[in-house]
Design an enzyme around this catalytic site. Structure first.
Site, PDB file in Angstrom:
ATOM      1  N   ASP A 177      -2.040  -4.251   3.624  1.00  0.00           N
ATOM      2  CA  ASP A 177      -2.175  -4.326   5.081  1.00  0.00           C
ATOM      3  C   ASP A 177      -3.126  -5.445   5.519  1.00  0.00           C
ATOM      4  O   ASP A 177      -4.105  -5.740   4.825  1.00  0.00           O
ATOM      5  CB  ASP A 177      -2.674  -2.991   5.643  1.00  0.00           C
ATOM      6  CG  ASP A 177      -1.613  -1.903   5.559  1.00  0.00           C
ATOM      7  OD1 ASP A 177      -0.457  -2.240   5.258  1.00  0.00           O
ATOM      8  OD2 ASP A 177      -1.939  -0.734   5.795  1.00  0.00           O
ATOM      9  N   GLU A 180       0.814  -1.221   0.000  1.00  0.00           N
ATOM     10  CA  GLU A 180       0.000   0.000   0.000  1.00  0.00           C
ATOM     11  C   GLU A 180       0.844   1.267   0.000  1.00  0.00           C
ATOM     12  O   GLU A 180       0.559   2.215  -0.705  1.00  0.00           O
ATOM     13  CB  GLU A 180      -0.936   0.022   1.219  1.00  0.00           C
ATOM     14  CG  GLU A 180      -2.097  -0.939   1.117  1.00  0.00           C
ATOM     15  CD  GLU A 180      -3.039  -0.811   2.293  1.00  0.00           C
ATOM     16  OE1 GLU A 180      -3.352   0.331   2.686  1.00  0.00           O
ATOM     17  OE2 GLU A 180      -3.464  -1.843   2.834  1.00  0.00           O
ATOM     18  N   TYR A 223       2.114  -3.731  13.470  1.00  0.00           N
ATOM     19  CA  TYR A 223       1.006  -3.068  12.778  1.00  0.00           C
ATOM     20  C   TYR A 223       0.226  -2.183  13.741  1.00  0.00           C
ATOM     21  O   TYR A 223      -0.082  -2.593  14.861  1.00  0.00           O
ATOM     22  CB  TYR A 223       0.090  -4.119  12.148  1.00  0.00           C
ATOM     23  CG  TYR A 223      -0.916  -3.548  11.191  1.00  0.00           C
ATOM     24  CD1 TYR A 223      -0.511  -2.758  10.117  1.00  0.00           C
ATOM     25  CD2 TYR A 223      -2.277  -3.780  11.354  1.00  0.00           C
ATOM     26  CE1 TYR A 223      -1.425  -2.224   9.235  1.00  0.00           C
ATOM     27  CE2 TYR A 223      -3.205  -3.255  10.469  1.00  0.00           C
ATOM     28  CZ  TYR A 223      -2.773  -2.478   9.415  1.00  0.00           C
ATOM     29  OH  TYR A 223      -3.686  -1.950   8.540  1.00  0.00           O
TER      30      TYR A 223
END
Length: 730
Positions: free
Chosen positions: A95, A21, A309
């Site tokens: 993601d 991304e 994350y």
């Protein structure tokens, strides 16, 4: 040559395309994978529901809510298609959440590859080991997760499109939406609590006693063994009369050990709250800083993701992290400092798909990475450097995660209980016997001396003075960004990835405003929340938004169908929408009490760009007459460049006032409101006319000197030619 050698040679020449991304990840992940991998980025979503269909919704309601997508970033798609032609294999590494899964699916559609067999690479931290494991064990696209995201997007499009159309037409406001309107309702309800609050009087009492020639204050603890409430001065004076010139007796000494457990590792919302509370970082700033730490920072020449994350609502930690933390804590502090994983309560609507936010390595301590983080230039919050803010946020995350598996802090507490008739007084004295997780803070604060230690049971102390104090109950504290994020999480509004963007949207509209960290609802926000709450009470309520999030989770788990959720939502929403569309009347314009000098129609208050009000003719568009607020002149000062009057002006967003020359655009002089300029004296000579001082100034045509008595003698001379001659000689 063996078969294994042949296979190795073939693999070495196979070009693989990895799609992520963020462009930042391209450099980090590419450095780990090697030369036969090409990593490209989508820059987030590159396709969305079209607005070019007959109803602008981009959805065919009659055909099972079929979505129609359009490319929003054609250059990205062009690059993806070109790179796909060069590659032998495509690996999707977006993601690991609902939005990331949807982006992966959109890539598969654009590149015309089968989502059921295409490799989907999932990782929760950007390190060499993590990327290596992810590339070796890919999965396929989770189509249920994609259906969940698509359902959410369709519902948001319908609500956002229709409600926005309604508030624009009827209320003359910017927008409305599922998550933003529910969040605004939280602020609106909180504001009403503050406005309706009625303060109540109460009194507290403490006494002064003399111990070793030190006056010590002790608060009243109980009356007749019960919690007390003194509601007025009369009640307080009764107590004061009984205590005045009296004694207190030490009746009990109790020793105990108090354990203070560490907090669990950060979720997205708790990180945003803590960063705001400790450093006053806005939620949007915390998100961007955390994203940079996740995507990679250059350490000793190698890009390394420093944290896991960042979009998560779980406090869980992996076994591998706990084991590594165990070894690090034993080596650094000792075995007694390790406690192991603590079981935390699961929050409302919390999922366990991800770990908590934690460092990717315990040996990359905040002190170790600080010099590398300080290499990042630029200014952020309150003009602080980006590098320093990155360090502060990383230290918060590092200490919180490591501390969460460390032993509790232990304090020895000695409690002294005093009595005077039916009145009780309590004093506590504590000192640390084991620092536990607090060793990470390296606090050097000194502990208070126990001045009661020499007392024994039965000792009497004279009351030197009785101190009654009148107080009033306080209204609910105003919301901050941190408290609003906490409320959103508790009520189940949105997801970790949407907290900061939702607040930013409300600020930009502006339905709320922020002053010194406190949130206030604006007039526009009040109208928006009140009207939508009246006609759409279910949809702006936090329970509705939370229930919808729960249904999206059920779609993700394959428990209910996408169509059932969409149909139930649409039928209910359209009934309410049709009623509201008929009953909500357009808001009447505010008249100023004068008529237009051009056409004679009433003048009204209008709202222009950036929500700045102005006076305009109600006969628009036939009549274009407008009146704008005239800027105020700065008294006692003129422009140092052209001597025209200076004016107080505002930035285009209306948020900041500054000083500028009235001669703009010919003269472009401006400065901040609090900036004071001292004139620079030209030391080479004095005024040839009157002998006064010369001041060096810079005008629109270059530097010049001007006499301090300019108004009387009129001397001014350009230095432009002299400067040019000097440069030519150089």
């Amino acid at each position: 040559m063996t078969k294994e050698d042949v296979r190795f040679l073939i693999m070495a020449f196979i070009m693989k395309l990895v799609v992520v991304e963020s462009p930042t990840k391209c450099h980090t992940i590419g450095s780990y994978l090697g030369s036969n991998y090409k990593v490209v980025a989508t820059n987030g979503h590159f396709r969305d529901l079209t607005t070019r269909s007959y109803d602008n919704l981009g959805i065919d309601i009659k055909k099972d809510f079929k979505p129609f997508y359009e490319v929003t970033k054609p250059q990205i798609v062009k690059e993806l298609i070109a790179e796909k032609k060069k590659a032998d294999e495509v690996i999707l590494a977006t993601d690991p959440d609902r939005e990331g899964e949807a982006i992966a699916w959109h890539v598969s559609q654009i590149l015309k590859i089968d989502p059921k067999v295409t490799k989907r690479m999932e990782f929760h931290e950007i390190t060499r080991d993590s990327i290596g494991k992810a590339i070796e064990s890919p999965r396929t696209i989770d189509l249920n997760l994609v259906a969940s995201q698509e359902t959410r997007r369709i519902i948001d499009r319908i609500i956002g499109f229709d409600l926005t159309k309604l508030v624009k037409a009827k209320l003359k406001q910017k927008s409305a939406g599922r998550v933003q309107t529910a969040t605004l309702k939280l602020v609106y309800d909180h504001e009403k609590k503050i406005e309706s609050f009625v303060p109540e009087e109460y009194w507290t009492i403490d006494i002064d006693i003399d111990i070793d020639k030190k006056i010590i204050k002790i608060p009243l603890y109980r009356i007749s063994g019960e919690k007390y409430k003194l509601e007025n001065q009369e009640q307080a004076m009764v107590v004061c009369e009984k205590l005045t010139n009296n004694f207190i007796t030490l009746v009990n000494i109790k020793d105990s050990i108090r354990k203070i457990e560490s907090k669990p590792a950060f979720t997205t919302s708790t990180l945003q709250q803590e960063a705001f509370n400790v450093y006053h970082f806005p939620t949007s700033l915390t998100s961007s800083l955390a994203q940079r730490l996740f995507e990679g920072v250059k350490i000793n020449g190698e890009l390394v993701g420093l944290i896991t994350y960042i979009r998560t609502d779980s406090t869980a930690l992996s076994d591998s992290y706990v084991n590594r933390a165990h070894n690090y804590i034993n080596e650094t502090y000792g075995e007694e400092y390790f406690a192991g994983r603590k079981v935390a309560k699961k929050g409302f609507l919390a999922q366990s798909a991800h770990e908590a936010i934690r460092p990717t390595s315990n040996h990359r301590t905040p002190e170790f990475v600080r010099p590398f983080l300080l290499n990042y230039r630029g200014k952020g919050n309150d003009n602080e450097s980006i590098g320093e803010m990155l360090y502060k946020l990383y230290k918060l995350i590092y200490d919180r995660a490591l501390g969460s598996v460390m032993s509790a802090k232990k304090e020895s507490v000695r409690t002294y209980l005093f009595e005077c008739d039916e009145y009780s007084f309590k004093v506590e004295n504590s000192h640390v016997v084991f620092d536990g997780f607090s060793v990470l803070k390296k606090s050097e604060s000194k502990e208070d001396e126990d001045i009661f230690s020499h007392l024994i049971l039965g000792n009497k102390l004279s009351i030197q003075k009785v101190n009654p104090e009148q107080k009033w109950t306080e209204p609910p504290a105003r919301l901050t960004e941190a408290k609003l994020v906490k409320l959103m999480e508790e009520k189940g509004i949105g997801r970790p990835s949407t907290y900061s963007s939702t607040i930013k949207t409300l600020l930009d509209r502006p339905y709320i405003r922020e002053e010194k960290g406190l949130i206030y609802i604006t007039q526009e926000g009040t109208i928006n929340a009140a009207v939508l709450n009246k006609y759409f009470p279910d949809m702006v309520d936090a329970k509705y938004t939370a229930e919808l999030e729960s249904q999206l989770d059920e779609i993700q788990n394959g428990e209910i169908s996408r169509l059932d959720v969409l149909q139930d939502f649409y039928d209910d929403f359209m009934k309410k929408y049709q009623v509201a569309n008929e009953l909500i009347y357009k808001s009447e314009p505010i008249k100023v009490g004068r008529n237009c000098p051009r056409c004679g129609k009433p003048l009204i208050i209008k709202q222009g760009k950036n929500h700045k009000d102005f006076i305009g003719c109600s006969g628009f568009p036939e009549c274009h007459y407008v009146e704008y607020e005239k800027p105020t002149e700065v008294e006692g000062e003129t422009c140092p460049l052209c001597h025209r009057p200076l004016l107080y002006r505002k930035t285009s967003d209306g948020k900041r006032t500054f000083i500028a020359c009235s001669g703009y655009p010919v003269c472009k002089y401006s400065r901040n409101l609090d900036e004071k300029l001292e004139p620079t004296i030209y030391e080479k000579s004095n005024c040839p006319k009157c002998g006064g001082k010369l001041y060096l100034k810079n005008g629109p045509y270059g530097p010049y000197v001007e006499c301090e008595n300019y108004k009387e003698c009129g001397y001014r001379n350009s230095l432009k030619k002299k400067f040019r001659r000097y440069k030519r000689k150089a």
